[in-house]
Structure formats: structure tokens, C-alpha cells
Motif scaffolding. Structure first.
Motif, PDB file in Angstrom:
ATOM      1  N   LEU A  46       0.829  -1.215   0.000  1.00  0.00           N
ATOM      2  CA  LEU A  46       0.000   0.000   0.000  1.00  0.00           C
ATOM      3  C   LEU A  46       0.860   1.261   0.000  1.00  0.00           C
ATOM      4  O   LEU A  46       0.575   2.215  -0.731  1.00  0.00           O
ATOM      5  N   SER A  47       1.917   1.286   0.801  1.00  0.00           N
ATOM      6  CA  SER A  47       2.777   2.476   0.838  1.00  0.00           C
ATOM      7  C   SER A  47       3.567   2.618  -0.463  1.00  0.00           C
ATOM      8  O   SER A  47       3.777   3.732  -0.945  1.00  0.00           O
ATOM      9  N   LEU A  48       3.968   1.499  -1.055  1.00  0.00           N
ATOM     10  CA  LEU A  48       4.641   1.542  -2.356  1.00  0.00           C
ATOM     11  C   LEU A  48       3.733   2.183  -3.399  1.00  0.00           C
ATOM     12  O   LEU A  48       4.143   3.108  -4.113  1.00  0.00           O
ATOM     13  N   LEU A  49       2.506   1.716  -3.490  1.00  0.00           N
ATOM     14  CA  LEU A  49       1.563   2.273  -4.457  1.00  0.00           C
ATOM     15  C   LEU A  49       1.306   3.752  -4.194  1.00  0.00           C
ATOM     16  O   LEU A  49       1.247   4.560  -5.131  1.00  0.00           O
ATOM     17  N   TRP A  50       1.171   4.122  -2.928  1.00  0.00           N
ATOM     18  CA  TRP A  50       0.905   5.525  -2.599  1.00  0.00           C
ATOM     19  C   TRP A  50       2.101   6.402  -2.962  1.00  0.00           C
ATOM     20  O   TRP A  50       1.942   7.448  -3.605  1.00  0.00           O
ATOM     21  N   LEU A  51       3.299   5.995  -2.555  1.00  0.00           N
ATOM     22  CA  LEU A  51       4.490   6.794  -2.856  1.00  0.00           C
ATOM     23  C   LEU A  51       4.720   6.912  -4.362  1.00  0.00           C
ATOM     24  O   LEU A  51       5.073   7.984  -4.854  1.00  0.00           O
ATOM     25  N   ALA A  52       4.518   5.817  -5.085  1.00  0.00           N
ATOM     26  CA  ALA A  52       4.726   5.852  -6.535  1.00  0.00           C
ATOM     27  C   ALA A  52       3.769   6.818  -7.214  1.00  0.00           C
ATOM     28  O   ALA A  52       4.140   7.483  -8.180  1.00  0.00           O
ATOM     29  N   GLY A  53       2.563   6.926  -6.693  1.00  0.00           N
ATOM     30  CA  GLY A  53       1.573   7.792  -7.323  1.00  0.00           C
ATOM     31  C   GLY A  53       1.501   9.199  -6.787  1.00  0.00           C
ATOM     32  O   GLY A  53       0.894  10.070  -7.412  1.00  0.00           O
ATOM     33  N   ASN A  54       2.146   9.452  -5.635  1.00  0.00           N
ATOM     34  CA  ASN A  54       1.967  10.739  -4.970  1.00  0.00           C
ATOM     35  C   ASN A  54       3.261  11.435  -4.584  1.00  0.00           C
ATOM     36  O   ASN A  54       3.223  12.418  -3.840  1.00  0.00           O
ATOM     37  N   SER A  55       4.390  10.934  -5.052  1.00  0.00           N
ATOM     38  CA  SER A  55       5.653  11.584  -4.702  1.00  0.00           C
ATOM     39  C   SER A  55       6.654  11.405  -5.834  1.00  0.00           C
ATOM     40  O   SER A  55       6.438  10.623  -6.753  1.00  0.00           O
ATOM     41  N   LYS A  56       7.743  12.132  -5.725  1.00  0.00           N
ATOM     42  CA  LYS A  56       8.863  11.974  -6.641  1.00  0.00           C
ATOM     43  C   LYS A  56      10.060  11.379  -5.901  1.00  0.00           C
ATOM     44  O   LYS A  56      11.173  11.339  -6.413  1.00  0.00           O
ATOM     45  N   SER A  57       9.831  10.918  -4.677  1.00  0.00           N
ATOM     46  CA  SER A  57      10.891  10.340  -3.853  1.00  0.00           C
ATOM     47  C   SER A  57      11.454   9.076  -4.488  1.00  0.00           C
ATOM     48  O   SER A  57      10.766   8.385  -5.238  1.00  0.00           O
ATOM     49  N   ARG A  58      12.709   8.789  -4.156  1.00  0.00           N
ATOM     50  CA  ARG A  58      13.321   7.538  -4.608  1.00  0.00           C
ATOM     51  C   ARG A  58      12.744   6.396  -3.775  1.00  0.00           C
ATOM     52  O   ARG A  58      12.580   6.525  -2.572  1.00  0.00           O
ATOM     53  N   ILE A  59      12.469   5.288  -4.430  1.00  0.00           N
ATOM     54  CA  ILE A  59      11.886   4.127  -3.771  1.00  0.00           C
ATOM     55  C   ILE A  59      12.784   2.920  -4.033  1.00  0.00           C
ATOM     56  O   ILE A  59      13.134   2.638  -5.183  1.00  0.00           O
ATOM     57  N   THR A  60      13.134   2.223  -2.957  1.00  0.00           N
ATOM     58  CA  THR A  60      13.851   0.967  -3.057  1.00  0.00           C
ATOM     59  C   THR A  60      13.002  -0.111  -2.401  1.00  0.00           C
ATOM     60  O   THR A  60      12.564   0.059  -1.264  1.00  0.00           O
ATOM     61  N   VAL A  61      12.752  -1.181  -3.122  1.00  0.00           N
ATOM     62  CA  VAL A  61      12.027  -2.332  -2.591  1.00  0.00           C
ATOM     63  C   VAL A  61      13.065  -3.370  -2.182  1.00  0.00           C
ATOM     64  O   VAL A  61      13.978  -3.680  -2.959  1.00  0.00           O
ATOM     65  N   VAL A  62      12.910  -3.891  -0.969  1.00  0.00           N
ATOM     66  CA  VAL A  62      13.863  -4.859  -0.431  1.00  0.00           C
ATOM     67  C   VAL A  62      13.129  -6.169  -0.138  1.00  0.00           C
ATOM     68  O   VAL A  62      12.199  -6.191   0.665  1.00  0.00           O
ATOM     69  N   ALA A  63      13.558  -7.231  -0.793  1.00  0.00           N
ATOM     70  CA  ALA A  63      12.963  -8.551  -0.585  1.00  0.00           C
ATOM     71  C   ALA A  63      13.948  -9.421   0.194  1.00  0.00           C
ATOM     72  O   ALA A  63      15.149  -9.376  -0.062  1.00  0.00           O
TER      73      ALA A  63
END
Length: 148
Positions: A46-63
Motif C-alpha cells: 500500500l505504501s509503495l503504491l501511494w508513494l509511486a503515485g503521490n511523490s517523486k521520492s526515490r523508492i527501493t524495494v527490499v525482498a
């Protein structure tokens, strides 16, 4: 910043989470921000989807292992946001058990200056969310805790 939170989110409407993220993520989500998000369902997706659609911040997904090992809903969120994800880190755990998730959480905290936690409402427990928040405290890093 590391985002951590419960996988159990069906007790709230999606619009509720959007409002919470607007209140508690948006103030930090500027062009210079870096967010680390675990590749799981619930708050992670949910936070990934929100950040991707509502910010220009860098996002790193960690598995903890690989993205392919993540639940289908989580893989779908990662796929939908692929053009906004700066990095995907796969830590390569063979077994997705508690030690692998804790290792992922520590990795994210070690690479962050702050943790924003969204634990399930109620007393502090031994969940991965609380483990991450408490590890951040041990490291002397600021924490914002938003019970959901």
C-alpha cells in the motif's frame, strides 16, 4: 526512510490508508527523500503504491529472498510501480522464515535515517513491525509510529 507495517490491512478501507499516508508520509516525501520498503503485502504494498503515485521520492524495494518469492499481490504492486522504483534489492534468503524477514528489516534500517512504522493497533508485540521499530531505537534512529 524505512517504512514498516502490518500485513493485515483488510480491516480498513483503501481510502483510509491514503489519508493516513497523506498525513504521515507526504511531509517526508520530497524530491530528495529515499524510502526503503519491504516487498510484502499490506503496508509494504500500500505504501509503495501511494508513494509511486503521490511523490517523486526515490523508492527501493527490499525482498528477503527474491521478488519472485513474494506473494502475488506484492509482486503485482511492484510490477505496477516498476517505472517509479529506483532499486530492487534481493537479499537472497533461501527460506522465507522469521530470520530472513528480520535480516531484511535490519538491512533497511541500517540504510535509513528514520523509520515510519504502521503496526496493528494494540499493545506492542513481537511482530516484524515492532522488531524493526525496536531495532531502529537500538540504533538511535528516530521513529514515527502510527498504529493502524
Amino acid at each position: 526512510m524505512t517504512i514498516t507495517g502490518t500485513r493485515s490491512t483488510s480491516h480498513r478501507e483503501l481510502t483510509w490508508f491514503a489519508d493516513v499516508f497523506t498525513s504521515y508520509l507526504a511531509p517526508f516525501a520530497d524530491d530528495e527523500a529515499q524510502f526503503y520498503i519491504g516487498g510484502a503485502v499490506g503496508i509494504d504494498s500500500l505504501s509503495l503504491l501511494w508513494l509511486a503515485g503521490n511523490s517523486k521520492s526515490r523508492i527501493t524495494v527490499v525482498a528477503p529472498g527474491t521478488v519472485e518469492q513474494q506473494p502475488a499481490d506484492a509482486r503485482q504492486a511492484i510490477s505496477r510501480c516498476r517505472n517509479r522504483i529506483a532499486n530492487v534489492v534481493e537479499l537472497g534468503a533461501d527460506e522465507l522464515r522469521t530470520p530472513a524477514f528480520h535480516a531484511r528489516n535490519r538491512w533497511m534500517v541500517d540504510h535509513s535515517d528514520m523509520v515510519i512504522g504502521f503496526p496493528a493497533e494494540g499493545p506492542e508485540g513481537t511482530s516484524g513491525t515492532w522488531q524493526t521499530i525496536n531495532y531502529s531505537a537500538q540504533k538511535g534512529k528516530p521513529r514515527l509510529i502510527v498504529p493502524i
